[in-house]
Scaffold this motif. Structure first.
Motif, PDB file in Angstrom:
ATOM      1  N   LEU A 386    -131.603 -46.535 -71.206  1.00  9.97           N
ATOM      2  CA  LEU A 386    -131.967 -46.869 -69.856  1.00  9.97           C
ATOM      3  C   LEU A 386    -131.709 -48.121 -69.329  1.00  9.97           C
ATOM      4  N   GLN A 387    -130.811 -48.127 -68.502  1.00  2.47           N
ATOM      5  CA  GLN A 387    -130.540 -49.639 -68.073  1.00  2.47           C
ATOM      6  C   GLN A 387    -130.505 -49.709 -66.461  1.00  2.47           C
ATOM      7  N   PHE A 388    -131.252 -50.506 -66.084  1.00  4.89           N
ATOM      8  CA  PHE A 388    -131.409 -50.368 -64.296  1.00  4.89           C
ATOM      9  C   PHE A 388    -129.986 -50.743 -63.634  1.00  4.89           C
ATOM     10  N   ASP A 389    -129.249 -51.464 -64.050  1.00  8.29           N
ATOM     11  CA  ASP A 389    -127.988 -51.770 -63.653  1.00  8.29           C
ATOM     12  C   ASP A 389    -127.116 -50.641 -63.487  1.00  8.29           C
ATOM     13  N   THR A 390    -127.286 -49.637 -64.329  1.00  4.17           N
ATOM     14  CA  THR A 390    -126.342 -48.400 -64.376  1.00  4.17           C
ATOM     15  C   THR A 390    -127.147 -47.349 -63.937  1.00  4.17           C
ATOM     16  N   HIS A 391    -128.382 -47.168 -64.160  1.00  7.93           N
ATOM     17  CA  HIS A 391    -129.148 -45.868 -63.874  1.00  7.93           C
ATOM     18  C   HIS A 391    -129.817 -45.960 -62.625  1.00  7.93           C
ATOM     19  N   ARG A 392    -130.146 -47.388 -62.112  1.00  7.84           N
ATOM     20  CA  ARG A 392    -130.990 -47.636 -60.956  1.00  7.84           C
ATOM     21  C   ARG A 392    -132.348 -47.023 -61.012  1.00  7.84           C
ATOM     22  N   GLN A 393    -132.670 -46.974 -62.194  1.00  9.82           N
ATOM     23  CA  GLN A 393    -134.133 -46.385 -62.794  1.00  9.82           C
ATOM     24  C   GLN A 393    -134.902 -47.375 -63.741  1.00  9.82           C
ATOM     25  N   PHE A 394    -136.147 -47.278 -63.893  1.00  9.20           N
ATOM     26  CA  PHE A 394    -136.872 -48.098 -65.168  1.00  9.20           C
ATOM     27  C   PHE A 394    -138.083 -47.184 -65.260  1.00  9.20           C
ATOM     28  N   ALA A 395    -138.736 -47.441 -66.451  1.00 12.33           N
ATOM     29  CA  ALA A 395    -139.916 -46.588 -66.947  1.00 12.33           C
ATOM     30  C   ALA A 395    -140.695 -47.369 -67.644  1.00 12.33           C
ATOM     31  N   THR A 396    -141.885 -47.071 -67.340  1.00 15.08           N
ATOM     32  CA  THR A 396    -143.042 -47.775 -68.260  1.00 15.08           C
ATOM     33  C   THR A 396    -143.358 -46.689 -69.284  1.00 15.08           C
ATOM     34  N   VAL A 397    -143.740 -47.438 -70.536  1.00 14.71           N
ATOM     35  CA  VAL A 397    -143.915 -46.662 -71.641  1.00 14.71           C
ATOM     36  C   VAL A 397    -145.248 -47.324 -72.447  1.00 14.71           C
ATOM     37  N   LEU A 398    -145.888 -46.238 -72.736  1.00 16.39           N
ATOM     38  CA  LEU A 398    -147.076 -46.877 -73.848  1.00 16.39           C
ATOM     39  C   LEU A 398    -146.940 -45.885 -74.785  1.00 16.39           C
ATOM     40  N   LEU A 399    -146.757 -46.316 -76.180  1.00 13.41           N
ATOM     41  CA  LEU A 399    -146.725 -45.707 -77.420  1.00 13.41           C
ATOM     42  C   LEU A 399    -148.041 -46.139 -78.433  1.00 13.41           C
ATOM     43  N   GLY A 400    -148.643 -45.060 -78.888  1.00 13.19           N
ATOM     44  CA  GLY A 400    -149.652 -45.465 -79.818  1.00 13.19           C
ATOM     45  C   GLY A 400    -149.509 -44.478 -81.063  1.00 13.19           C
ATOM     46  N   GLU A 401    -149.913 -45.152 -82.205  1.00 10.73           N
ATOM     47  CA  GLU A 401    -150.212 -44.488 -83.540  1.00 10.73           C
ATOM     48  C   GLU A 401    -151.579 -44.466 -83.930  1.00 10.73           C
TER      49      GLU A 401
END
Length: 522
Positions: A386-401
């Motif tokens: 995902l690239q904001f310049d291309t897709h005009r979107q961003f996302a916040t992500v939390l990963l945990g183990e």
């Protein structure tokens, strides 16, 4: 040849018929006026609903721009690239600028579009002084110019950098806009004013000369820290031509006034009932569309798995505004006995694009985990999807183990809130380094944070809808979550999640909310 005088009975009958005709004609006129006013009220409410649904779009654009500025340390180039598509796609948006406020001083960081009118106006100091961090927009009022503008600004909750995103919108020439005749609202004469006082100086646009002539109806729509006042009337009878000419028909018919007026009044009443049924049907379809969106959102989210030694539960609460699916999601992936990977994320915007991006990221995480990548590698690889310049979107992500056998918890974050860990009489957010959101920076090098718990513990991961409130610092929302979790942390996990949603979002929020809980005992 002499003219015979009229008989008394004939005069009496003629007089009675005339009186009945006048009474019924007056009644027909009154019903027609009431029907037109009622239908005008329904149409104005529909116009107000359409405008109210556009307000979150404007607010979302400013908030997204503010988040991007905050996440990139107010990089002017990134900010200008972000707002350029909005300027290009809008015929009325004149400029979007980024400002930094330091006490009574303000400085322009970046600008896209024409030169803003407000900074050259003497009211600028008072306007910038009233801006408070939060999700609420602040409105300037009409700014004189050629053409005239009005502006709005926003600061994100928890912003300590003093960054403000300010936009100005052009008003149409002479404040006049044309509505096509084939439009559902083509017969409306409508004026939109900024504020509660419909004065000419605060007129934003109108479809007819102001003041609006005829019988008018007024609606008020919340707009940032002020309101929009809509004043409208109809240029033609909303109940139909026959209803408008009915009193004259009754007068002409005369001798059959009872039959004609009774049938006409029934006709007018049925037209009004039909309009009301259509309004109720529109409301039902709106609710049905919202239910479909909620059902689709739940269908996109997984069922929580059953894991050995750990209890898992999740809640998804759709936002109260709009009928689009959202971009909030959660997932729990069982990797091996006693170990699992959890994911919670939030894609910017709403609608099908956000849901599609959400599904892409969720299944990409599953694929990377399945091939044996650790959570740091998974988060780094997501930056290439995902690239904001291309897709005009961003996302916040939390990963945990989570290792349920040893009690070890490891998390990495890309622009997302740290999870809350409840152990005994303590409830603390895990201290972890927060990288830029996915899509903002392609080179994400997450640094994991780990903690080991000894004894019963509950881990809560969530999205911003649970803690963010308009005109409120984000720290207050986080502290409220911690305090409620500490009081109710000993409840069963499902009861705990239900209690959190009931206590923290009793009336719902504009944004979607996800809560993921894991509980184990050792």
């Amino acid at each position: 040849m002499s003219v015979k005088p009229l008989r008394r009975t004939g005069i009496l009958v003629a007089t009675v018929c005339l009186v009945v005709t006048v009474v019924v004609s007056w009644a027909s006129w009154t019903v027609n006026k009431h029907s037109n006013q009622r239908l005008l009220s329904l149409q104005m409410r529909q116009v107000a609903t359409l405008i109210a649904n556009e307000v979150p779009v404007v607010s979302s654009m400013l908030l997204d721009a503010a988040h991007v500025a905050d996440a990139t340390q107010a990089d002017p180039a990134v900010f200008q690239r972000f707002v350029a598509p909005q300027l290009a796609s809008s015929t009325s948006l004149a400029s979007v600028s980024l400002w930094r406020i330091d006490g009574n001083q303000r400085s322009l960081v970046a600008k896209a579009g024409v030169e803003p009118l407000l900074p050259s106006d003497r009211s600028a100091d008072s306007f910038f002084a009233k801006l408070k961090p939060g999700r609420q927009m602040f409105i300037t009022g009409v700014l004189p110019g050629s053409p005239a503008h009005f502006g709005y600004a926003v600061r994100t909750g928890g912003d300590t950098s003093g960054l403000v995103v300010y936009a100005e919108q052009r008003l149409p020439p002479n404040r006049h806009v044309a509505v096509p005749k084939n439009s559902p609202f083509g017969s409306l004469r409508l004026a939109v004013y900024l504020g509660r006082n419909p004065t000419g100086s605060q007129l934003l646009e109108a479809t007819a000369p102001v003041p609006i002539p005829g019988n008018t109806h007024t609606e008020v729509v919340p707009f940032g820290d002020t309101v929009l006042t809509l004043v409208g009337s109809s240029s033609e009878p909303l109940a139909g031509p026959l209803s408008a000419t009915l009193p004259w028909i009754v007068l002409v018919v005369g001798c059959v006034v009872a039959v004609v007026s009774g049938g006409a009044i029934e006709y007018v009443s049925r037209r009004r009932a039909l309009a009301e049924r259509l309004a109720r049907e529109n409301a039902r379809l709106y609710q049905e569309q919202r239910t479909i969106a909620s059902t689709l959102q739940h269908a996109l989210l997984p069922e929580v798995p059953q894991l050995d030694g750990v209890q898992v539960a999740a809640r998804y609460v759709p936002g109260v505004a709009g009928t689009d699916v959202g971009g909030d999601w959660y997932d729990v992936i069982h990797t091996e006995p006693g170990r699992c990977v959890l994911a919670v994320g939030d894609v910017s915007g709403r609608g099908l694009r956000a849901a599609t991006t959400m599904a892409l990221l969720r299944f990409a995480i599953r694929a990377y985990v399945a091939q044996g990548d650790n959570i740091e590698t998974v988060l780094a690889k997501l930056g290439g999807l995902l690239q904001f310049d291309t897709h005009r979107q961003f996302a916040t992500v939390l990963l945990g183990e989570v290792d349920t056998r040893t009690g070890r918890i490891t998390v990495v974050s890309a622009g997302h809130f740290a999870p809350l860990l409840i152990t005994g009489d303590r409830a603390e957010f895990l201290a972890c380094r927060v990288e830029p959101p996915i899509g903002v920076s392609p080179d994400v090098r997450p640094v994991p944070a780990s903690v080991t718990v000894d004894g019963p513990a509950t881990l809560l991961a969530f999205t911003d809808g649970l803690v963010e409130r308009p005109s409120e610092l984000i720290d207050r929302g986080l502290e409220r979550l911690r305090a409620v979790s500490l009081k109710t942390g000993d409840r069963p996990l499902n009861d705990l999640l239900d209690g959190l949603t009931a206590a923290l979002i009793p009336d719902g929020t504009e944004d979607d909310t996800v809560i993921l809980g894991l509980r184990w005992a050792r």
